[in-house]
Write a protein that holds these residues in place. Sequence first.
Motif, PDB file in Angstrom:
ATOM      1  N   VAL A   3       1.001  -1.145   0.132  1.00 57.37           N
ATOM      2  CA  VAL A   3       0.055   0.145   0.048  1.00 57.37           C
ATOM      3  C   VAL A   3       0.896   1.392  -0.058  1.00 57.37           C
ATOM      4  O   VAL A   3       1.919   1.036   0.228  1.00 57.37           O
ATOM      5  N   HIS A   4       0.167   2.578  -0.169  1.00 57.61           N
ATOM      6  CA  HIS A   4       0.954   3.752  -0.061  1.00 57.61           C
ATOM      7  C   HIS A   4       0.191   4.793   0.862  1.00 57.61           C
ATOM      8  O   HIS A   4      -1.073   4.711   0.729  1.00 57.61           O
ATOM      9  N   ARG A   5       0.899   5.394   1.387  1.00 56.37           N
ATOM     10  CA  ARG A   5       0.170   6.739   1.915  1.00 56.37           C
ATOM     11  C   ARG A   5       1.276   7.974   1.479  1.00 56.37           C
ATOM     12  O   ARG A   5       2.383   7.936   2.130  1.00 56.37           O
ATOM     13  N   GLY A   6       0.429   8.769   1.097  1.00 57.80           N
ATOM     14  CA  GLY A   6       1.421   9.725   0.480  1.00 57.80           C
ATOM     15  C   GLY A   6       2.486   9.435  -0.368  1.00 57.80           C
ATOM     16  O   GLY A   6       2.251   8.527  -1.251  1.00 57.80           O
ATOM     17  N   ASN A   7       3.667   9.724  -0.065  1.00 61.97           N
ATOM     18  CA  ASN A   7       4.822   9.172  -0.988  1.00 61.97           C
ATOM     19  C   ASN A   7       5.598   8.038  -0.193  1.00 61.97           C
ATOM     20  O   ASN A   7       6.656   7.618  -0.581  1.00 61.97           O
ATOM     21  N   ARG A   8       5.030   7.353   0.784  1.00 63.49           N
ATOM     22  CA  ARG A   8       5.636   6.245   1.591  1.00 63.49           C
ATOM     23  C   ARG A   8       4.944   4.990   0.981  1.00 63.49           C
ATOM     24  O   ARG A   8       3.693   4.928   0.779  1.00 63.49           O
ATOM     25  N   ARG A   9       5.726   4.080   0.536  1.00 64.89           N
ATOM     26  CA  ARG A   9       5.031   2.561   0.612  1.00 64.89           C
ATOM     27  C   ARG A   9       5.292   1.738   1.705  1.00 64.89           C
ATOM     28  O   ARG A   9       6.320   1.884   2.505  1.00 64.89           O
ATOM     29  N   TYR A  10       4.262   0.750   1.893  1.00 61.25           N
ATOM     30  CA  TYR A  10       4.294   0.006   3.109  1.00 61.25           C
ATOM     31  C   TYR A  10       3.684  -1.320   2.769  1.00 61.25           C
ATOM     32  O   TYR A  10       3.260  -1.431   1.785  1.00 61.25           O
ATOM     33  N   VAL A  11       4.027  -2.393   3.608  1.00 57.82           N
ATOM     34  CA  VAL A  11       3.768  -3.877   3.419  1.00 57.82           C
ATOM     35  C   VAL A  11       2.962  -3.678   4.766  1.00 57.82           C
ATOM     36  O   VAL A  11       3.220  -3.750   5.772  1.00 57.82           O
ATOM     37  N   VAL A  12       1.710  -4.213   4.417  1.00 53.40           N
ATOM     38  CA  VAL A  12       0.495  -4.489   5.513  1.00 53.40           C
ATOM     39  C   VAL A  12       0.064  -5.880   5.581  1.00 53.40           C
ATOM     40  O   VAL A  12      -0.043  -6.451   4.526  1.00 53.40           O
ATOM     41  N   LEU A  17      -9.012 -12.821  13.561  1.00 57.30           N
ATOM     42  CA  LEU A  17      -8.854 -14.069  14.854  1.00 57.30           C
ATOM     43  C   LEU A  17      -9.877 -13.926  15.363  1.00 57.30           C
ATOM     44  O   LEU A  17     -10.971 -13.113  15.495  1.00 57.30           O
ATOM     45  N   ALA A  18     -10.264 -14.884  16.286  1.00 55.96           N
ATOM     46  CA  ALA A  18     -11.387 -15.291  17.273  1.00 55.96           C
ATOM     47  C   ALA A  18     -12.610 -15.101  16.363  1.00 55.96           C
ATOM     48  O   ALA A  18     -13.609 -14.366  16.846  1.00 55.96           O
ATOM     49  N   GLU A  19     -12.653 -15.712  15.143  1.00 55.21           N
ATOM     50  CA  GLU A  19     -13.887 -15.792  14.475  1.00 55.21           C
ATOM     51  C   GLU A  19     -14.479 -14.560  14.128  1.00 55.21           C
ATOM     52  O   GLU A  19     -15.639 -14.053  14.214  1.00 55.21           O
ATOM     53  N   GLY A  20     -13.602 -13.781  13.660  1.00 53.94           N
ATOM     54  CA  GLY A  20     -13.733 -12.060  13.481  1.00 53.94           C
ATOM     55  C   GLY A  20     -13.791 -11.331  14.636  1.00 53.94           C
ATOM     56  O   GLY A  20     -14.157 -10.091  14.120  1.00 53.94           O
ATOM     57  N   LYS A  21     -13.699 -11.704  15.590  1.00 57.33           N
ATOM     58  CA  LYS A  21     -13.964 -10.825  16.822  1.00 57.33           C
ATOM     59  C   LYS A  21     -12.861 -10.004  17.150  1.00 57.33           C
ATOM     60  O   LYS A  21     -12.669  -9.100  17.944  1.00 57.33           O
ATOM     61  N   SER A  22     -11.616 -10.171  16.639  1.00 55.13           N
ATOM     62  CA  SER A  22     -10.346  -9.700  16.731  1.00 55.13           C
ATOM     63  C   SER A  22      -9.551  -9.474  15.514  1.00 55.13           C
ATOM     64  O   SER A  22      -9.612 -10.570  14.540  1.00 55.13           O
ATOM     65  N   HIS A  23      -8.865  -8.433  15.161  1.00 54.03           N
ATOM     66  CA  HIS A  23      -8.238  -8.140  14.282  1.00 54.03           C
ATOM     67  C   HIS A  23      -6.584  -7.447  14.362  1.00 54.03           C
ATOM     68  O   HIS A  23      -6.679  -6.469  15.431  1.00 54.03           O
ATOM     69  N   LYS A  24      -5.706  -8.005  13.676  1.00 54.43           N
ATOM     70  CA  LYS A  24      -4.330  -7.321  13.826  1.00 54.43           C
ATOM     71  C   LYS A  24      -3.996  -6.776  12.676  1.00 54.43           C
ATOM     72  O   LYS A  24      -4.143  -7.471  11.617  1.00 54.43           O
ATOM     73  N   LEU A  25      -3.341  -5.643  12.727  1.00 53.88           N
ATOM     74  CA  LEU A  25      -2.770  -4.832  11.422  1.00 53.88           C
ATOM     75  C   LEU A  25      -1.452  -4.558  11.879  1.00 53.88           C
ATOM     76  O   LEU A  25      -1.023  -3.985  12.850  1.00 53.88           O
ATOM     77  N   VAL A  26      -0.504  -4.878  11.016  1.00 47.27           N
ATOM     78  CA  VAL A  26       1.073  -4.403  11.104  1.00 47.27           C
ATOM     79  C   VAL A  26       1.409  -4.008   9.602  1.00 47.27           C
ATOM     80  O   VAL A  26       1.198  -4.682   8.918  1.00 47.27           O
ATOM     81  N   ALA A  27       2.095  -2.686   9.889  1.00 47.73           N
ATOM     82  CA  ALA A  27       2.673  -2.248   8.460  1.00 47.73           C
ATOM     83  C   ALA A  27       4.118  -1.702   8.793  1.00 47.73           C
ATOM     84  O   ALA A  27       4.360  -1.223   9.751  1.00 47.73           O
ATOM     85  N   HIS A  28       4.954  -2.260   7.727  1.00 43.66           N
ATOM     86  CA  HIS A  28       6.285  -1.894   7.601  1.00 43.66           C
ATOM     87  C   HIS A  28       6.466  -1.038   6.714  1.00 43.66           C
ATOM     88  O   HIS A  28       6.003  -1.397   5.339  1.00 43.66           O
ATOM     89  N   PRO A  69      -4.355   0.822  -1.556  1.00 46.50           N
ATOM     90  CA  PRO A  69      -3.762  -0.199  -2.022  1.00 46.50           C
ATOM     91  C   PRO A  69      -2.915   0.219  -3.246  1.00 46.50           C
ATOM     92  O   PRO A  69      -3.372   1.128  -4.338  1.00 46.50           O
ATOM     93  N   ASP A  70      -1.736  -0.474  -3.570  1.00 42.98           N
ATOM     94  CA  ASP A  70      -0.896  -0.121  -4.758  1.00 42.98           C
ATOM     95  C   ASP A  70      -1.633  -0.504  -5.942  1.00 42.98           C
ATOM     96  O   ASP A  70      -2.513  -1.745  -5.825  1.00 42.98           O
ATOM     97  N   ALA A  71      -1.382  -0.026  -7.135  1.00 46.07           N
ATOM     98  CA  ALA A  71      -2.141  -0.679  -8.359  1.00 46.07           C
ATOM     99  C   ALA A  71      -1.573  -1.735  -8.819  1.00 46.07           C
ATOM    100  O   ALA A  71      -0.396  -2.140  -8.901  1.00 46.07           O
TER     101      ALA A  71
END
Length: 71
Positions: A3-12, A17-28, A69-71
């Motif tokens: 993905v990108h945000r402004g001029n920075r690119r990230y891997v997300v 988890l827990a049948e959709g009751k919990s979500h974890k997001l990590v971006a570098h 998201p990147d194209a």
Amino acid sequence: MPVHRGNRRYVVVRQQLAEGKSHKLVAHELGGTDYISMNLYQTRISGALLRPCEMAASKVIAFVLDFEPDA
């Protein structure tokens, strides 16, 4: 997912988890040092509960609302 945000690119990586009751997001940032990490819990009593990992909630919210998201 790349993905990108402004001029920075990230891997997300997002995990559901827990049948959709919990979500974890990590971006570098690619080629940089920026890092985003958070957990989101869906509770019956409180609704959505955001738990950023060692950073301000405002940083996580701004990232999630702004990335594309990147194209």
